[in-house]
Design an enzyme around this catalytic site. Structure first.
Site, PDB file in Angstrom:
ATOM      1  N   ARG A 232      63.037  59.784  46.316  1.00  0.00           N
ATOM      2  CA  ARG A 232      61.979  60.645  46.830  1.00  0.00           C
ATOM      3  C   ARG A 232      62.563  62.030  47.094  1.00  0.00           C
ATOM      4  O   ARG A 232      63.711  62.172  47.511  1.00  0.00           O
ATOM      5  CB  ARG A 232      61.375  60.076  48.128  1.00  0.00           C
ATOM      6  CG  ARG A 232      60.495  58.850  47.927  1.00  0.00           C
ATOM      7  CD  ARG A 232      59.196  59.187  47.202  1.00  0.00           C
ATOM      8  NE  ARG A 232      58.303  58.043  47.075  1.00  0.00           N
ATOM      9  CZ  ARG A 232      58.281  57.206  46.044  1.00  0.00           C
ATOM     10  NH1 ARG A 232      59.163  57.380  45.056  1.00  0.00           N
ATOM     11  NH2 ARG A 232      57.421  56.214  45.988  1.00  0.00           N
ATOM     12  N   GLU A 261      54.654  67.184  44.421  1.00  0.00           N
ATOM     13  CA  GLU A 261      54.406  66.691  43.059  1.00  0.00           C
ATOM     14  C   GLU A 261      52.910  66.570  42.796  1.00  0.00           C
ATOM     15  O   GLU A 261      52.218  65.857  43.540  1.00  0.00           O
ATOM     16  CB  GLU A 261      55.093  65.331  42.878  1.00  0.00           C
ATOM     17  CG  GLU A 261      56.587  65.377  43.046  1.00  0.00           C
ATOM     18  CD  GLU A 261      57.264  64.011  43.005  1.00  0.00           C
ATOM     19  OE1 GLU A 261      58.492  63.968  43.015  1.00  0.00           O
ATOM     20  OE2 GLU A 261      56.549  62.981  42.980  1.00  0.00           O
ATOM     21  N   HIS A 285      59.098  62.973  37.550  1.00  0.00           N
ATOM     22  CA  HIS A 285      58.822  61.690  38.206  1.00  0.00           C
ATOM     23  C   HIS A 285      58.433  60.616  37.176  1.00  0.00           C
ATOM     24  O   HIS A 285      57.400  59.953  37.301  1.00  0.00           O
ATOM     25  CB  HIS A 285      57.712  61.837  39.259  1.00  0.00           C
ATOM     26  CG  HIS A 285      57.786  60.778  40.323  1.00  0.00           C
ATOM     27  ND1 HIS A 285      57.542  61.031  41.652  1.00  0.00           N
ATOM     28  CD2 HIS A 285      58.085  59.447  40.261  1.00  0.00           C
ATOM     29  CE1 HIS A 285      57.664  59.923  42.356  1.00  0.00           C
ATOM     30  NE2 HIS A 285      58.004  58.947  41.540  1.00  0.00           N
TER      31      HIS A 285
END
Length: 318
Positions: A232, A261, A285
């Site tokens: 994260r 994000e 991601h």
């Protein structure tokens, strides 16, 4: 009759089967935070991924009995509000135990062997102009014999450890930073920072891990070390990381996650000058997002919902 609302269907590319019990199913491609409460009104089961479910939203949904998180991380959900209401929160586990470690090693290999710098060198014509068969413009390091520090040793951290051992790396499992006693098989957090040639993060984002890697930790690492983050974004102080890369505190970093994000315009982690550095790799991601992994996630998601309705909830967070 269960009423199931899937708020972010486009967040996974997979065949999501329908549960094997009587239900009403509604899905939306994506959901904004200000749409959440209205869309979940009357729902007994909510499927979420990244849209936040704060306490105010939980309290505004009296029919809600279960939140099925279509991911491993549950920091988007106010878990305390769910505990007060008796709402079961389940997450997905183990589905990415191959794909995330492979991404970690893609980043490690690209950085340690300077692949992007070599690509630019060839594109610039340096090899074509060489008076011998190879060039020595950029250093190349082997993973074999190097020390890998792993912070967080769940299924993903263990998957990384298996690959590291196959490469012939020495592995140090980091103990919790605040731990008074170091468990057998673990190494003190500060010792891992100082000894590792590369560090890979696999811990959840919570109050204990937010800002876990900051200026002091980055300066404690070897100047030849690399930092990999597929966990994260908030685990690493991004301003400190940018300074570390630009001022040479560490040799490189490979990230798949950042604090916002998708990143808004002007986010420092997507600054063109930073992205142009050969020792910084950022992917959007996607470490978790191989097609087999996404299908495993979708299958487990419905397994979790069916188990809850059958009275035997699984992968329970609250």
């Amino acid at each position: 009759m269960q009423r199931i609302v899937y708020l972010e269907r486009e967040s996974v590319i997979a065949d999501v089967r329908r549960p094997a019990f009587a239900h009403d199913w509604t899905e939306y491609p994506k959901t904004a935070p200000d749409e959440l409460v209205e869309r979940l009104r009357g729902a007994t089961i909510a499927i979420v991924n990244k849209v936040p479910l704060p306490a105010a939203a939980v309290d505004a949904l009296p029919d809600l009995k279960m939140i099925a998180v279509a991911a491993t991380g549950t920091n988007i959900v106010d878990l305390e509000a769910c505990r007060r209401r008796g709402i079961v929160v389940s997450n997905i586990r183990g589905y990415a135990e191959h794909t995330v470690p492979e991404h970690v090693f893609s980043l490690l290999l690209a950085l340690s062997r300077n692949l992007f710098a070599w690509r630019e060198t060839v594109q610039a014509g340096r090899w074509q102009q060489s008076d011998q068969f190879c060039l020595f413009d950029h250093p190349i390091r082997d993973l074999h014999g190097a020390t890998l520090g792993v912070i967080g040793s769940g299924s993903l951290g263990n998957g990384v450890i298996r690959l590291a051992e196959a490469f012939g790396m020495r592995v140090l499992r980091a103990e919790h930073r605040a731990a008074a006693v170091v468990r057998p098989g673990y190494t003190a957090f500060a010792e891992v920072l100082a000894a590792a040639d590369a560090i890979s993060l696999h811990c959840p984002l919570n109050d204990e891990t937010r800002g876990l890697i900051g200026e002091a930790e980055l300066q404690a690492m070897k100047p030849t070390a690399m930092l990999i983050n597929t966990a994260r974004g908030g685990i690493v102080d991004e301003a400190a990381l940018i300074r570390a890369l630009r001022e040479g505190w560490i040799a490189g970093a490979g990230f798949d996650v950042i604090t916002a994000e998708p990143p808004p315009a002007g986010h420092p982690m997507v600054d063109p000058a930073l992205l142009a550095l050969p020792n910084f790799l950022l992917t959007p991601h996607v470490a978790w997002a191989s097609r087999p992994a996404m299908q495993a996630l979708a299958d487990q998601l419905i397994d979790n919902i069916e188990a809850f309705v059958a009275g035997n909830p699984r992968n329970v967070v609250t």
